[in-house]
Design a protein around this motif. Structure first.
Motif, mmCIF file in Angstrom:
data_model
loop_
_atom_site.group_PDB
_atom_site.id
_atom_site.type_symbol
_atom_site.label_atom_id
_atom_site.label_comp_id
_atom_site.label_asym_id
_atom_site.label_seq_id
_atom_site.Cartn_x
_atom_site.Cartn_y
_atom_site.Cartn_z
ATOM 1 N N ASP A 17 -2.306 12.836 -8.856
ATOM 2 C CA ASP A 17 -1.961 11.859 -9.674
ATOM 3 C C ASP A 17 -0.945 10.817 -9.268
ATOM 4 O O ASP A 17 0.241 11.482 -9.053
ATOM 5 C CB ASP A 17 -1.874 12.542 -11.070
ATOM 6 N N VAL A 18 -1.147 9.598 -9.140
ATOM 7 C CA VAL A 18 -0.083 8.611 -8.793
ATOM 8 C C VAL A 18 0.044 7.656 -9.775
ATOM 9 O O VAL A 18 -0.954 6.981 -10.514
ATOM 10 C CB VAL A 18 -0.574 8.040 -7.160
ATOM 11 N N ARG A 19 1.242 7.360 -10.169
ATOM 12 C CA ARG A 19 1.659 6.369 -11.097
ATOM 13 C C ARG A 19 2.746 5.559 -10.392
ATOM 14 O O ARG A 19 3.574 6.006 -9.683
ATOM 15 C CB ARG A 19 2.186 7.121 -12.390
ATOM 16 N N GLU A 75 -6.064 8.814 -9.264
ATOM 17 C CA GLU A 75 -6.080 10.055 -9.356
ATOM 18 C C GLU A 75 -7.235 10.560 -8.102
ATOM 19 O O GLU A 75 -8.321 9.945 -8.344
ATOM 20 C CB GLU A 75 -6.595 10.672 -10.755
ATOM 21 N N ARG A 76 -7.051 11.591 -7.751
ATOM 22 C CA ARG A 76 -7.731 11.968 -6.709
ATOM 23 C C ARG A 76 -8.044 13.796 -6.647
ATOM 24 O O ARG A 76 -7.037 14.291 -7.171
ATOM 25 C CB ARG A 76 -7.465 11.702 -5.408
ATOM 26 N N SER A 83 0.738 -1.154 -0.027
ATOM 27 C CA SER A 83 -0.098 -0.049 0.004
ATOM 28 C C SER A 83 1.033 1.233 -0.115
ATOM 29 O O SER A 83 2.026 0.902 0.430
ATOM 30 C CB SER A 83 -1.181 -0.007 1.369
ATOM 31 N N ALA A 84 0.287 2.313 -0.315
ATOM 32 C CA ALA A 84 1.024 3.480 -0.385
ATOM 33 C C ALA A 84 -0.042 4.599 0.716
ATOM 34 O O ALA A 84 -0.861 4.570 0.149
ATOM 35 C CB ALA A 84 1.379 4.052 -1.786
ATOM 36 N N THR A 85 0.813 5.568 1.172
ATOM 37 C CA THR A 85 -0.086 6.423 1.975
ATOM 38 C C THR A 85 0.733 7.772 1.592
ATOM 39 O O THR A 85 1.923 7.988 1.681
ATOM 40 C CB THR A 85 0.183 6.262 3.687
ATOM 41 N N ILE A 86 -0.212 8.712 1.183
ATOM 42 C CA ILE A 86 0.317 10.082 0.901
ATOM 43 C C ILE A 86 -0.464 11.085 1.457
ATOM 44 O O ILE A 86 -1.756 11.003 1.586
ATOM 45 C CB ILE A 86 -0.098 10.175 -0.683
ATOM 46 N N GLU A 87 0.357 11.925 2.199
ATOM 47 C CA GLU A 87 -0.360 13.097 3.007
ATOM 48 C C GLU A 87 0.095 14.595 2.033
ATOM 49 O O GLU A 87 1.192 14.669 1.777
ATOM 50 C CB GLU A 87 0.561 13.283 4.251
ATOM 51 N N VAL A 126 -4.163 10.255 1.819
ATOM 52 C CA VAL A 126 -4.941 9.164 0.706
ATOM 53 C C VAL A 126 -4.034 7.886 0.906
ATOM 54 O O VAL A 126 -2.749 7.982 1.025
ATOM 55 C CB VAL A 126 -4.355 9.796 -0.674
ATOM 56 N N ARG A 127 -4.898 6.812 1.009
ATOM 57 C CA ARG A 127 -4.344 5.408 1.284
ATOM 58 C C ARG A 127 -4.544 4.800 -0.149
ATOM 59 O O ARG A 127 -5.773 4.897 -0.441
ATOM 60 C CB ARG A 127 -4.560 5.026 2.454
ATOM 61 N N LEU A 128 -3.696 4.066 -0.647
ATOM 62 C CA LEU A 128 -3.873 3.706 -1.934
ATOM 63 C C LEU A 128 -3.445 2.103 -1.875
ATOM 64 O O LEU A 128 -2.289 1.654 -1.323
ATOM 65 C CB LEU A 128 -3.075 4.216 -3.179
ATOM 66 N N ASP A 129 -4.206 1.086 -2.313
ATOM 67 C CA ASP A 129 -3.972 -0.260 -2.196
ATOM 68 C C ASP A 129 -3.774 -0.934 -3.832
ATOM 69 O O ASP A 129 -4.242 -0.373 -4.656
ATOM 70 C CB ASP A 129 -4.939 -1.212 -1.511
ATOM 71 N N HIS A 130 -3.316 -2.271 -3.706
ATOM 72 C CA HIS A 130 -3.240 -3.060 -4.710
ATOM 73 C C HIS A 130 -2.309 -2.223 -6.039
ATOM 74 O O HIS A 130 -3.045 -1.758 -6.964
ATOM 75 C CB HIS A 130 -4.535 -3.092 -5.394
#
Lengths: 606, 298
Positions: free
Chosen positions: A258-260, A268-269, A240-244, A281-285
């Motif tokens: 935008d996360v790649r 994209e949020r 997972s990735a966590t972005i503040e 923002v927490r991103l999985d998979h």
């Protein structure tokens, strides 16, 4: 009208008192000096004569030489100067300190803050007088030695650009004060966007500095933190990735994130950020393993924190070869790991070196006849095991200390409850370090050794799981064993080729080799690197991902342009611009006079 | 033997290899190797005189050729061979080492070693004495020069010395015949010294006064820098303005004192030699002592 001569250190004239001391000593010697002679038989017939005052002050060549030498020394000490032909042109010299920190890139109405600083420095040079340029980066640096040529100063200024890091401004100011102290009348001008209250310098030092604060805008939203969660022995899908994302402005704003990963989009949020607020923002998979790039499209005044980079590691299933004459709980434990592939072998059947690439070899309570060519874990090595230095078996051992900072133990928590009924007493080894220590009744010993042996990760564990995982009361040992296997597995797959994820300005151990960009500075032995700009670089073929992630720089808001002029002159009284000190010739004269005094004294002795 | 003593003996042996001490007076009756003319005796090595035969003369010494020429018996008389005792009387008071730069003590040690070596080389006895203290060694053989040099090397200076009474005391304790060399700075009233010399003469000592002076005695303006002088023996002080006139006055007084000593020596029938410490040993022996008849070539 400026003076044509003066003293840079007028207080040094107090040293003239030493002349009085010399005279007093001379008079005392002549008055009280007693010379022992063999007999007064003849001298008694010479009438006694108290020394007359005139005779006490009789001109003595030795005294004259001493007084002259002392006078020359005192003259050197007061540092006299004389004005040159251009003395009538009133133009003080300047040491200009330019802040190269990332926040100086902030855009204001009429250009960046550094543009304003550059213009201010150029104006100082145009006003006449010598100028020295000092820049505050990772460490202070002289960008231009003394020069009275405004064009030269402008050209030097054009070559300067802010960096993407927090600068060491205090060290640069201290260096500037030192340079100015050697040149009386020089002004130190600091051009920065920080107020003097942010400096750790003392009040007396700040009082000698013309401090110019530039900038006002607080228009910035940036990535304040980016972490990738990838547990050992997990699959890629578990990463997972966590972005503040934080808004540093005093008004709410909307930004697009935008996360790649590599060239594949992850997410994209659109984020609504309150005034001086943040969103996480927490991103999985993740779609793939590789370089994660998070980018903000905010159109704010400060761009260095709008992009951040991280690394999504490649995950391969755990592949373990267990070499044991009695495979038991350890094999069961490895098999319990999702996706793990386990094969077993006896010591006699194990031929060494033939293990498949990417496989971890575990020696469970046995000493191998041949060493493996892949990462290896020695569990409870029997006494006499040369690899782990096992000296004996001990009973009732408890882990008493461990290295929190070792990557093997990262995120593992406390090992304080780890107690085993029996363990192999390991010894310190040259190829690795002791990650955990244990103590038994009579001795303390390394419980877990880890390091690199011939380029492959190797570990020794004093004890392994002894009961089935379903009924064990040694969860700490189970976790420690799995963490060790995960660390070894990581070495078997990505290992030393994993990218370095750093923050700009951070000093980290570096791989050997040259950098492909001047923004990456590699130095020292063993080498360390510092990255001055955000981005992706290569050092010795290894990827380096650098991000700012520094709230001190991202919080760009200031109270507005302000100035704090110096209240104390640097280096004493100011002289003319081309004041020339004559202390050097005076020092030479003092040396000559001292030699003369010595010669007179020697001659008197002879 | 210490290294310093060995060096002193070697240097003395080198400088004095062609020199010997003279002894016209102070020769006793003890038989020795030194031939003393003017005292013919019935037996010996070298014929010195003849005299008519008298009963009791050894008939082996009758010169029959002379008897044939003169018709009367004539016996040969021979040069006397005597042993001489040289007493080296050293002033070991503190004044002999002050000021230290003067080097008087070193000069005295060197001179005494040379005197001892010359005496011993001629087969005479040499006795070393520090005046006012216990006696030093008495040496009778050339090999004893090292012992004498050792004693001199360890000789320290201290205290006061009243030279006249000290000489008288020595004369009483060590009666002659002997040849005595008095080595001192002689900074005392000549009358007092004269009394001591007379005492020695009465005790059958031939006396030579060796007056040792240092640079600070001879040129105080150059070697003394301050105006308060302190006597090393008594501690008494005397304020002096060290002007050229003062130093000239001191030089005149020194010359007057030396003349008084020389006059006293002439009256007492003793030799008087003035020695400066900055003179070399060879100069002292060959020029000063030889011209005074104390040393001669052999």
């Amino acid at each position: 009208m400026s003076p044509v001569a003066g003293f840079a250190n007028p207080w040094g004239a107090l040293a003239l008192a030493t002349l009085g001391v010399l005279l007093w000593l001379h008079r005392r010697d002549r008055r009280r000096g007693v010379v022992t002679v063999s007999s007064l038989f003849l001298w008694r017939r010479v009438p006694a004569a108290p020394l007359e005052r005139r005779r006490r002050l009789r001109i003595d060549p030795l005294l004259v030489a001493r007084l002259a030498a002392m006078l020359a020394l005192v003259a050197t000490f007061v540092r006299p100067w004389v004005a040159g032909t251009a003395a009538r042109v009133e133009a003080p010299a300047h040491v200009v300190v330019l802040d190269l920190s990332a926040s100086m890139r902030t855009r204001e109405r009429d250009g960046t803050r550094f543009d304003a600083a550059r213009a201010r420095a150029a104006a100082l040079a145009d006003a006449g007088g010598d100028t020295m340029l000092l820049v505050a980066g990772v460490r202070p640096r002289v960008a231009l030695r003394w020069s009275a040529d405004p064009m030269l100063v402008r050209r030097a200024l054009e070559t300067l650009e802010p960096l993407d890091l927090a600068a060491g401004l205090d060290a640069a100011v201290a260096l500037a004060l030192g340079e100015a102290g050697a040149r009386p009348g020089t002004a130190v001008v600091v051009l920065t966007d920080e107020p003097p209250t942010a400096s750790a310098l003392g009040a007396d030092e700040l009082a000698r500095v013309d401090w110019v604060q530039l900038g006002r805008s607080d228009d910035n939203a940036g990535i304040a933190a980016l972490t990738v969660g990838a547990q050992a022995l997990s699959e890629l899908a578990d990463t997972s990735a966590t972005i503040e994302v934080r808004n540093w402005a005093h008004i709410p704003r909307t930004v697009r994130l935008d996360v790649r990963v590599g060239d594949r989009p992850w997410a994209e949020r659109t984020l609504e950020l309150p005034a001086r607020g943040a969103a996480t923002v927490r991103l999985d998979h993740p779609p793939a393993a590789g370089t994660l790039v998070a980018r903000l499209d905010g159109g704010d005044a400060f761009a260095a924190d709008d992009v951040a980079r991280a690394w999504v590691p490649t995950r391969a299933p755990l592949d373990v070869l267990v070499v044991s004459d009695a495979p038991g709980a350890l094999v069961e434990l490895v098999r319990a790991v999702r996706g793990a592939r386990v094969t077993t072998s006896t010591v006699a059947a194990y031929g060494g070196g033939g293990a498949a690439a990417g496989r971890v070899v575990v020696f469970d309570g046995v000493v191998p006849v041949a060493e493996p060519s892949t990462p290896a874990l020695y569990v409870a090595p029997p006494p006499g095991s040369p690899r782990c230095g096992t000296s004996a078996r001990v009973r009732d051992a408890a882990v008493i200390d461990w290295d929190d900072g070792h990557p093997l133990l990262r995120g593992l928590g406390s090992l304080a409850s780890l107690v085993v009924a029996g363990a192999s007493a390991l010894a310190d080894v040259p190829w690795g370090t002791a990650v955990a220590h244990a103590a038994a009744d009579t001795r303390a010993f390394p419980f877990l050794l880890a390091g690199e042996l011939d380029g492959r990760r190797t570990a020794c564990l004093a004890a392994g799981p002894s009961s089935p995982i379903a009924s064990t009361d040694q969860m700490s040992l189970v976790v420690l064993t799995l963490a060790t296997l995960g660390w070894l597995q990581e070495g078997a797959t990505a290992g030393a080729t994993a990218p370095l994820v750093v923050r700009t300005g951070e000093v980290v151990p570096a791989p050997r080799g040259d950098a492909d960009d001047a923004s990456v500075r590699v130095a020292g032995e063993p080498p360390v690197l510092t990255v001055e700009r955000v981005g992706a670089f290569h050092v010795g073929g290894r990827l380096v991902l650098a991000s700012l992630l520094d709230p001190r720089e991202s919080d760009v808001g200031r109270d507005g342009p302000n100035e704090w002029p110096a209240s104390v002159a640097v280096g004493g009284a100011a002289g003319p611009r081309d004041a020339r000190e004559i202390a050097g010739p005076l020092a030479a004269l003092a040396a000559v006079l001292l030699a003369l005094e010595w010669a007179v004294w020697l001659g008197r002795r002879a | 033997m210490t290294w310093m003593a060995a060096e002193a003996v070697a240097r003395a042996a080198h400088v004095c290899r062609r020199l010997t001490l003279t002894a016209r007076h102070g020769v006793g009756d003890r038989v020795g190797d030194r031939r003393v003319p003017g005292r013919p005796q019935p037996s010996g090595m070298e014929v010195e005189a003849f005299r008519p035969y008298a009963p009791g003369d050894d008939v082996r010494h009758v010169d029959w050729n002379a008897a044939a020429r003169t018709g009367g018996l004539v016996t040969r008389r021979f040069t006397a061979e005597r042993a001489v005792r040289f007493d080296v009387l050293l002033d070991a008071s503190a004044s002999m080492d002050a000021p230290a730069d003067d080097g008087k003590l070193d000069a005295v040690r060197e001179l005494a070693t040379a005197l001892a070596w010359m005496g011993l080389a001629a087969g005479d006895a040499v006795a070393l004495h520090a005046l006012g203290r216990a006696s030093g060694p008495v040496c009778r053989h050339r090999a004893s020069a090292a012992r004498a040099a050792d004693w001199l090397a360890t000789l320290g200076v201290a205290g006061e010395l009243d030279l006249g009474p000290a000489l008288a005391t020595h004369a009483r304790r060590h009666p002659g015949p002997a040849v005595s060399f008095v080595v001192s700075d002689l900074m005392a009233e000549p009358a007092g010294i004269e009394a001591g010399v007379h005492a020695l003469r009465r005790a059958r000592h031939a006396v030579a006064l060796l007056h040792v002076l240092g640079p600070s005695d001879l040129d105080p303006m150059r070697h003394l820098t301050a105006g308060v002088l302190q006597d090393v023996e008594t501690g008494a002080t005397h304020s002096i303005a060290l002007t050229p006139a003062t130093c000239a006055r001191h030089a005149a007084l020194l010359a007057e004192h030396a003349n008084a000593l020389a006059g006293m020596a002439a009256r007492a029938g003793t030799a008087y030699v003035r020695i400066a410490t900055d003179e070399s040993l060879a100069t002292v022996l060959v020029e000063r002592l030889a011209s005074a008849g104390i040393v001669r070539r052999r």
